[in-house]
Structure formats: C-alpha cells, structure tokens
Design a protein around this motif. Structure first.
Motif, PDB file in Angstrom:
ATOM      1  N   ASP A 106       0.828  -1.204   0.000  1.00 41.80           N
ATOM      2  CA  ASP A 106       0.000   0.000   0.000  1.00 41.80           C
ATOM      3  C   ASP A 106       0.863   1.255   0.000  1.00 41.80           C
ATOM      4  OD1 ASP A 106      -2.322  -1.539   0.099  1.00 41.80           O
ATOM      5  OD2 ASP A 106      -2.372  -1.533   2.297  1.00 41.80           O
ATOM      6  N   TYR A 107       1.925   1.241   0.795  1.00 39.20           N
ATOM      7  CA  TYR A 107       2.809   2.401   0.874  1.00 39.20           C
ATOM      8  C   TYR A 107       3.520   2.645  -0.453  1.00 39.20           C
ATOM      9  CZ  TYR A 107       2.176   1.751   5.933  1.00 39.20           C
ATOM     10  OH  TYR A 107       1.647   1.599   7.184  1.00 39.20           O
ATOM     11  N   TRP A 108       3.857   1.567  -1.172  1.00 37.66           N
ATOM     12  CA  TRP A 108       4.510   1.729  -2.475  1.00 37.66           C
ATOM     13  C   TRP A 108       3.588   2.448  -3.454  1.00 37.66           C
ATOM     14  CZ3 TRP A 108       9.404   0.926  -4.178  1.00 37.66           C
ATOM     15  CH2 TRP A 108       9.604   0.993  -5.570  1.00 37.66           C
ATOM     16  N   LEU A 109       2.335   2.073  -3.485  1.00 35.60           N
ATOM     17  CA  LEU A 109       1.386   2.714  -4.383  1.00 35.60           C
ATOM     18  C   LEU A 109       1.198   4.185  -4.016  1.00 35.60           C
ATOM     19  CD1 LEU A 109      -1.253  -0.146  -4.694  1.00 35.60           C
ATOM     20  CD2 LEU A 109       0.420   0.566  -6.411  1.00 35.60           C
ATOM     21  N   ASN A 110       1.222   4.479  -2.730  1.00 31.19           N
ATOM     22  CA  ASN A 110       1.138   5.886  -2.306  1.00 31.19           C
ATOM     23  C   ASN A 110       2.349   6.672  -2.786  1.00 31.19           C
ATOM     24  OD1 ASN A 110      -1.261   5.361  -0.962  1.00 31.19           O
ATOM     25  ND2 ASN A 110      -0.275   5.060   1.025  1.00 31.19           N
ATOM     26  N   TRP A 111       3.515   6.059  -2.696  1.00 31.31           N
ATOM     27  CA  TRP A 111       4.729   6.722  -3.172  1.00 31.31           C
ATOM     28  C   TRP A 111       4.651   6.971  -4.675  1.00 31.31           C
ATOM     29  CZ3 TRP A 111      10.218   4.101  -3.541  1.00 31.31           C
ATOM     30  CH2 TRP A 111      11.159   5.056  -3.961  1.00 31.31           C
ATOM     31  N   ALA A 112       4.216   5.961  -5.424  1.00 29.23           N
ATOM     32  CA  ALA A 112       4.111   6.105  -6.871  1.00 29.23           C
ATOM     33  C   ALA A 112       3.189   7.258  -7.244  1.00 29.23           C
ATOM     34  CB  ALA A 112       3.603   4.808  -7.491  1.00 29.23           C
ATOM     35  N   GLU A 113       2.045   7.336  -6.585  1.00 27.62           N
ATOM     36  CA  GLU A 113       1.104   8.417  -6.887  1.00 27.62           C
ATOM     37  C   GLU A 113       1.715   9.779  -6.554  1.00 27.62           C
ATOM     38  OE1 GLU A 113      -3.358   6.643  -6.631  1.00 27.62           O
ATOM     39  OE2 GLU A 113      -2.369   6.941  -4.704  1.00 27.62           O
ATOM     40  N   GLY A 114       2.428   9.863  -5.438  1.00 23.13           N
ATOM     41  CA  GLY A 114       3.077  11.120  -5.090  1.00 23.13           C
ATOM     42  C   GLY A 114       4.146  11.512  -6.099  1.00 23.13           C
ATOM     43  N   ALA A 115       4.766  10.493  -6.717  1.00 27.02           N
ATOM     44  CA  ALA A 115       5.810  10.754  -7.711  1.00 27.02           C
ATOM     45  C   ALA A 115       5.235  10.963  -9.104  1.00 27.02           C
ATOM     46  CB  ALA A 115       6.803   9.598  -7.723  1.00 27.02           C
ATOM     47  N   GLY A 116       3.907  10.963  -9.216  1.00 26.60           N
ATOM     48  CA  GLY A 116       3.274  11.250 -10.497  1.00 26.60           C
ATOM     49  C   GLY A 116       2.953  10.048 -11.351  1.00 26.60           C
ATOM     50  N   ALA A 181       3.149  18.657  -1.296  1.00 17.41           N
ATOM     51  CA  ALA A 181       3.224  18.936   0.140  1.00 17.41           C
ATOM     52  C   ALA A 181       2.085  18.291   0.916  1.00 17.41           C
ATOM     53  CB  ALA A 181       3.238  20.445   0.373  1.00 17.41           C
ATOM     54  N   GLN A 182       0.894  18.269   0.329  1.00 18.64           N
ATOM     55  CA  GLN A 182      -0.266  17.792   1.063  1.00 18.64           C
ATOM     56  C   GLN A 182      -0.246  16.281   1.300  1.00 18.64           C
ATOM     57  OE1 GLN A 182      -0.212  19.228  -1.870  1.00 18.64           O
ATOM     58  NE2 GLN A 182      -1.684  18.365  -3.333  1.00 18.64           N
ATOM     59  N   THR A 183       0.513  15.554   0.488  1.00 21.88           N
ATOM     60  CA  THR A 183       0.592  14.093   0.669  1.00 21.88           C
ATOM     61  C   THR A 183       2.032  13.625   0.867  1.00 21.88           C
ATOM     62  OG1 THR A 183       0.704  13.776  -1.750  1.00 21.88           O
ATOM     63  CG2 THR A 183      -1.482  13.657  -0.704  1.00 21.88           C
ATOM     64  N   ARG A 184       2.931  14.537   1.180  1.00 22.65           N
ATOM     65  CA  ARG A 184       4.361  14.212   1.235  1.00 22.65           C
ATOM     66  C   ARG A 184       4.663  13.127   2.264  1.00 22.65           C
ATOM     67  NH1 ARG A 184       7.422  19.393   1.601  1.00 22.65           N
ATOM     68  NH2 ARG A 184       6.771  19.472  -0.589  1.00 22.65           N
ATOM     69  N   ALA A 185       4.145  13.260   3.457  1.00 20.45           N
ATOM     70  CA  ALA A 185       4.435  12.271   4.499  1.00 20.45           C
ATOM     71  C   ALA A 185       3.946  10.885   4.085  1.00 20.45           C
ATOM     72  CB  ALA A 185       3.792  12.684   5.819  1.00 20.45           C
ATOM     73  N   GLN A 186       2.765  10.841   3.502  1.00 17.02           N
ATOM     74  CA  GLN A 186       2.201   9.576   3.039  1.00 17.02           C
ATOM     75  C   GLN A 186       3.043   8.996   1.903  1.00 17.02           C
ATOM     76  OE1 GLN A 186      -2.165   9.326   2.464  1.00 17.02           O
ATOM     77  NE2 GLN A 186      -1.690   8.795   0.342  1.00 17.02           N
ATOM     78  N   SER A 187       3.491   9.849   1.007  1.00 18.39           N
ATOM     79  CA  SER A 187       4.288   9.403  -0.136  1.00 18.39           C
ATOM     80  C   SER A 187       5.646   8.868   0.293  1.00 18.39           C
ATOM     81  CB  SER A 187       4.478  10.544  -1.130  1.00 18.39           C
ATOM     82  OG  SER A 187       3.237  10.987  -1.635  1.00 18.39           O
ATOM     83  N   LEU A 188       6.185   9.425   1.365  1.00 15.75           N
ATOM     84  CA  LEU A 188       7.516   9.032   1.819  1.00 15.75           C
ATOM     85  C   LEU A 188       7.501   7.860   2.785  1.00 15.75           C
ATOM     86  CD1 LEU A 188       9.108  12.549   2.423  1.00 15.75           C
ATOM     87  CD2 LEU A 188       9.807  10.885   0.683  1.00 15.75           C
ATOM     88  N   ARG A 189       6.328   7.356   3.135  1.00 18.05           N
ATOM     89  CA  ARG A 189       6.238   6.327   4.173  1.00 18.05           C
ATOM     90  C   ARG A 189       7.020   5.067   3.811  1.00 18.05           C
ATOM     91  NH1 ARG A 189       6.348   5.233   9.354  1.00 18.05           N
ATOM     92  NH2 ARG A 189       4.935   3.589  10.013  1.00 18.05           N
ATOM     93  N   TRP A 190       6.916   4.603   2.552  1.00 22.15           N
ATOM     94  CA  TRP A 190       7.636   3.391   2.150  1.00 22.15           C
ATOM     95  C   TRP A 190       9.133   3.606   2.301  1.00 22.15           C
ATOM     96  CZ3 TRP A 190      11.422   1.531  -0.930  1.00 22.15           C
ATOM     97  CH2 TRP A 190      11.457   0.144  -1.146  1.00 22.15           C
ATOM     98  N   LEU A 191       9.625   4.734   1.806  1.00 20.50           N
ATOM     99  CA  LEU A 191      11.050   5.027   1.919  1.00 20.50           C
ATOM    100  C   LEU A 191      11.471   5.143   3.377  1.00 20.50           C
ATOM    101  CD1 LEU A 191      11.659   7.675  -0.889  1.00 20.50           C
ATOM    102  CD2 LEU A 191      12.770   5.440  -0.701  1.00 20.50           C
ATOM    103  N   GLN A 192      10.655   5.782   4.175  1.00 18.96           N
ATOM    104  CA  GLN A 192      10.986   5.977   5.586  1.00 18.96           C
ATOM    105  C   GLN A 192      11.184   4.641   6.292  1.00 18.96           C
ATOM    106  OE1 GLN A 192       7.794   7.529   8.009  1.00 18.96           O
ATOM    107  NE2 GLN A 192       9.234   8.528   9.412  1.00 18.96           N
TER     108      GLN A 192
END
Length: 258
Positions: A106-116, A181-192
């Motif tokens: 789930d976190y990977w998909l969030n990261w992908a969406e944040g990265a466009g 910015a609005q989804t940055r924390a969510q997008s970075l969760r997998w990396l974190q």
C-alpha cells in the motif's frame, strides 16, 4: 562434531557470524556495490530521473513489492516446527513479518502516486523489458530452492540492498520537496520504513541462514548461497539499468523527461 551456530555477538556486526558467512558477504560485495552505487539513486535524489524513468521504476519493481509476502510464505512452507533450531527461528520470523509486507505494498502505491505515476499504471500498465528479471528470480528461488537459499536471496540480499538505496533517496531534501506537500508524508512512508537506520531484517535473515547451515557447511552449499545473493543483486542492477536507459533515450529537461 557439533557444527551448530548460536550467535553470541551483536546482531548487526558481521564478526558475530561464522567465517563462511563473512566470506560470503565479501564475495558478493562487488555485485552489491553495483546496485547501491548505481546512478539511478543519484538521479532520483537530484530529481533528474524524469517521468519515463520514474514510471519504469515504480511499475518495474511493483511485482516484487506485491509478491514479497508470497515469497516469504513459500519459504514458510519449507519449515517444520521442531525439526531444527533454524526451522524454528525461520518459522517464527516469517510468520511475524509476512503481514507487515502487505502494508508495504500500500505504501509503495502511495509513493508512486506522489511521484506522479498513477496507481493504474503501476498495477496494470506495461513494464519496461528486463525489469521482470528480479521478480522472476525471487519467485524461482522461493518456490524451488532450499529454505536457506530463499531467505538469503530475498530477505537478506533484496531487503538489505533496498534498505541502502532507500536511505540515499529518503535523506535527500530535494527529493522530498519534489513531492506534493499535502501528501508528502504519506508518499515518503515506504522510503521511511525501508531507510530506517536501525533496520535489522537483513541481519535477522543472515542469522536464520547461519542457524540453518551451522558453522561448517560444505563448500558447494556456500557457493550456491553466494550465487543466490549475486543473482538477486544482478536482478536489481538490471532493473536500475532499464530505468536509467529510458531516461537517457528521452533526455532530461529540468528534471522531467522530454
């Protein structure tokens, strides 16, 4: 002669493990460096990968992310409680960690969406030629090889190298600021999670393999484990090469592929 291994030193110090395991790590070091020193991570850190490379990266690794709990489940099926200390250790560890990997998908998909990269592209879009090599290898070794081989190829090699390249990207302020910015924390969760400086998963995997094999496995068994680790690193490098190759083909303009 008793060749049983029981770790007495710190988990995250290589000297705590048998000499054969230390030699294995040394034998695989050059191949590991080809992964963690790959230019792909610098391109991502500096926000210069471009949209084609980013898409190939997100979609290309997705089969491994999505199937990782299945690789671990296949290895779990190889265990038998009470057969050996290594089986018991592997069984407890795999049961505990399989469920965690689902959240990582789930976190990977969030990261992908944040990265466009749209979720549908990751799930159903075409994948660049060659990026499937890592997923195919992880499936093969987890399904058809020994418990030690499956764990060292996936939980030690893949997770270990992933932790290192994840840290490189996560530590980049430029990369973080490139995400909405609005989804940055969510997008970075997998990396974190994967960049955690105290991540012990690869070390725990190495301890399991050493407990399974003991202090003096035969040379052929060690050679096979070395080959398994190298094949995982090579699969990762091929995937990285494909992502960078697309960026080179299309060029880079202000951080976006032309």
């Amino acid at each position: 002669m008793n060749h049983r291994f029981e770790r007495t030193g710190p988990l995250t110090e290589l000297g705590s493990y048998p000499q054969w395991a230390q030699d294995l790590v040394d034998a695989c070091e050059a191949t590991r460096q080809a992964v963690i020193g790959h230019e792909l991570w610098d391109l991502m850190r500096e926000v210069r990968l471009g949209r084609y490379g980013t898409r190939d990266f997100m979609a290309g690794i997705w089969p491994v992310i999505e199937r990782f709990p299945a690789y671990m489940a296949r290895n779990l099926l190889k265990t038998q409680y009470g057969r050996s200390p290594g089986d018991n250790l592997a069984r407890r560890w795999l049961v505990r960690n399989i469920r965690v990997e689902q959240n990582h998908a789930d976190y990977w998909l969030n990261w992908a969406e944040g990265a466009g990269v749209a979720r549908e592209e990751v799930l159903y879009g075409p994948r660049a030629e060659g990026t499937q090599a890592l997923a195919d290898w992880c499936e093969e070794v987890s399904h058809h090889d020994s418990l030690a081989a499956g764990i060292i190829a996936t939980n030690y090699a893949v997770e270990g190298a992933t932790g290192e390249w994840s840290r490189l990207i996560y530590d980049s302020a430029s990369y973080a600021q490139s995400l909405p910015a609005q989804t940055r924390a969510q997008s970075l969760r997998w990396l974190q999670l994967h960049a955690a400086y105290d991540d012990t998963h690869p070390w725990e995997a190495l301890e399991i393999v050493c407990t399974l094999k003991g202090t003096a496995p035969v040379a052929d068994e060690v050679d096979h484990l070395i080959e398994c680790v190298r094949r995982s690193y090579i699969g990762m490098r091929i995937l990285a090469d494909r992502c960078v190759g697309r960026t080179r083909v299309y060029g880079i303009v202000n951080g976006a592929a032309a």
